[in-house]
Design an enzyme around this catalytic site. Structure first.
Site, mmCIF file in Angstrom:
data_model
loop_
_atom_site.group_PDB
_atom_site.id
_atom_site.type_symbol
_atom_site.label_atom_id
_atom_site.label_comp_id
_atom_site.label_asym_id
_atom_site.label_seq_id
_atom_site.Cartn_x
_atom_site.Cartn_y
_atom_site.Cartn_z
ATOM 1 N N MET A 180 5.318 0.130 3.396
ATOM 2 C CA MET A 180 4.291 -0.325 2.453
ATOM 3 C C MET A 180 3.511 -1.526 2.979
ATOM 4 S SD MET A 180 5.928 0.220 -1.321
ATOM 5 C CE MET A 180 4.283 0.029 -2.020
ATOM 6 N N ALA A 181 3.605 -1.789 4.278
ATOM 7 C CA ALA A 181 2.817 -2.840 4.941
ATOM 8 C C ALA A 181 3.193 -4.245 4.477
ATOM 9 C CB ALA A 181 1.313 -2.593 4.767
ATOM 10 N N GLY B 252 9.605 -0.913 4.731
ATOM 11 C CA GLY B 252 9.621 0.142 3.720
ATOM 12 C C GLY B 252 8.425 1.068 3.768
ATOM 13 N N ASP C 191 -2.484 -2.320 9.911
ATOM 14 C CA ASP C 191 -2.594 -2.315 8.452
ATOM 15 C C ASP C 191 -3.180 -3.605 7.888
ATOM 16 O OD1 ASP C 191 -1.509 0.222 8.278
ATOM 17 O OD2 ASP C 191 0.531 -0.487 7.891
ATOM 18 N N LYS D 54 0.835 -1.217 0.000
ATOM 19 C CA LYS D 54 0.000 0.000 0.000
ATOM 20 C C LYS D 54 0.858 1.250 0.000
ATOM 21 C CE LYS D 54 0.916 1.101 4.480
ATOM 22 N NZ LYS D 54 1.688 2.316 4.895
#
Length: 308
Positions: free
Chosen positions: A112-113, A110, A149, A18
Site C-alpha cells: 500500500m506504499a 503491505g 510510488d 493506495k
C-alpha cells in the site's frame, strides 16, 4: 527566515496509502525494472509525518504507531532520504536539517506504499518547514527519484501510472468507493514478489489497463469496477503466501463485490457495494481470524496534505 535556534517550528503532513485497482506488469527489462501500467486509488488509511528544525546537516526520524518497529530509523529510512534529497537539490546551500516523526497506520511491506507515503510526507513537510519555493510538479519529479510510488502519494486521488508507475495521468472517478482491507500477519517484499513473478514467467504484453475499468470509474459503478480488478503480481504473491487465497475466498463468501491484492501484497482489498455492506463485510471477515487486522476505508482521497 526562521532558524532552528530562534524558532523551533513544526510542520505536520497527512498522507494516504493506495490500492492498485489494476496492475499490469511486463517482463523484466535489462535495467532490472518491469514496465508497469497501473490504476492507483488513494484510500483513507493515513500516516502522519511531522518535521521540525534540527542542526544543519542533521536528519533523524522516529517511528511511532502500528508496526513502527519494522521500519528502520537510520539513513535507510525513506523519509530521511527524502529530507536529505530535498535539502541537497533545492536547499541552495542553506544550513538545513530536520527531525522527523512518523506515525504509522499504513501497513509496512503491505503493498500500500507505506514507505513511499512517508517519503512524500517528508518532502512536503520539509519544503514548508524550510520555506522552499518548489511547485507540486517539481516535487513529484523529485519524489520519483526516491521510488516509483512517491509521485502518486503526493498527488492522491485516482490516477493512471505508466513507466515504472511514476508517470502519472489523472483518472476521472465519480463517487466514493468502499473498501475493506485485510492486513496480513506477515509482510511481503516487493523484490521477492517480482523475483517470483519472473520465475513463473509472467508478464503482460501489450501493457493496457482494462478500458472497462476506466468506464466504471467515470460512471461511479462499483459493480462494474469489481468485475475488472486485476493484478498481474497476484499469482506470485499467492505462490509466496498461499494462505492469502483463503482470505480472498472468505471475503468473497461474505459478500464482497470483488477483490484484489494491492501492489506486491499481502494486503487484500475487498470492494463493497456501499458503506453498510462494508461494515457487514468487515465484521464477518474479522470473525474469521484469518488476518492481523481488518479496516474499512474509502477512496479516492487526496494525496499528501498539510495538517492545520
Amino acid at each position: 527566515m526562521a532558524t532552528p535556534v530562534t524558532e523551533p517550528e513544526a510542520v505536520r503532513v497527512r498522507v494516504a496509502g493506495k490500492v492498485n485497482l489494476a496492475l499490469r506488469s511486463g517482463h523484466r527489462r535489462a535495467d532490472g525494472y518491469h514496465p508497469l501500467a497501473t490504476v492507483f486509488q488513494a484510500v483513507s488509511v493515513f500516516d502522519e509525518v511531522e518535521a521540525t528544525w534540527a542542526e544543519p546537516g542533521t536528519f533523524t526520524v522516529r517511528m511511532l504507531g502500528e508496526q513502527a518497529a519494522l521500519v528502520p530509523e537510520g539513513d535507510d529510512n525513506l523519509a530521511v532520504k527524502a529530507a536529505r534529497l530535498l535539502a541537497t537539490t533545492w536547499g541552495a546551500g542553506r544550513p538545513l536539517g530536520a527531525e522527523l516523526v512518523v506515525r504509522k497506520s499504513i501497513p509496512v511491506s503491505g503493498g500500500m506504499a507505506g514507505g513511499s507515503a512517508d517519503a512524500a510526507g517528508a518532502l512536503l513537510a520539509c519544503a514548508v518547514l524550510w520555506d522552499i519555493d518548489i511547485s507540486p510538479d517539481e516535487l513529484r519529479v523529485l519524489g520519483a527519484r526516491l521510488g516509483a510510488d512517491v509521485p502518486f502519494c503526493l498527488a492522491g486521488g485516482t490516477a493512471l501510472g505508466t513507466g515504472r508507475g511514476d508517470e502519472l495521468a489523472p483518472v476521472l472517478s465519480r463517487g466514493s468507493y468502499h473498501w475493506v482491507l485485510a492486513f496480513s500477519a506477515g509482510e511481503l517484499s516487493t523484490p521477492a514478489v517480482f523475483g517470483k513473478f519472473d520465475e513463473l514467467g509472467l508478464g503482460t504484453d501489450p501493457l493496457e489497463v482494462p478500458a472497462e475499468m476506466l468506464n466504471a470509474l467515470v460512471s461511479g459503478d462499483a459493480q462494474a469496477l469489481s468485475r475488472c480488478l486485476v493484478n498481474d503480481l497476484e499469482p506470485a504473491a499467492l505462490a509466496l503466501r498461499p494462505e492469502l487465497a483463503r482470505i480472498v475466498e472468505a471475503g468473497t463468501e461474505h459478500g464482497a463485490l470483488g477483490s484484489v491484492i494491492s501492489g506486491s501484497g499481502p494486503t487484500v482489498a475487498f470492494l463493497a457495494a456501499n458503506e453498510s455492506a462494508a461494515v457487514d463485510l468487515s465484521v464477518r471477515l474479522s470473525s474469521e481470524g484469518l488476518c492481523r487486522a481488518v479496516k474499512r476505508v474509502s477512496g479516492p482521497v487526496p494525496g499528501a496534505r498539510l495538517v492545520v
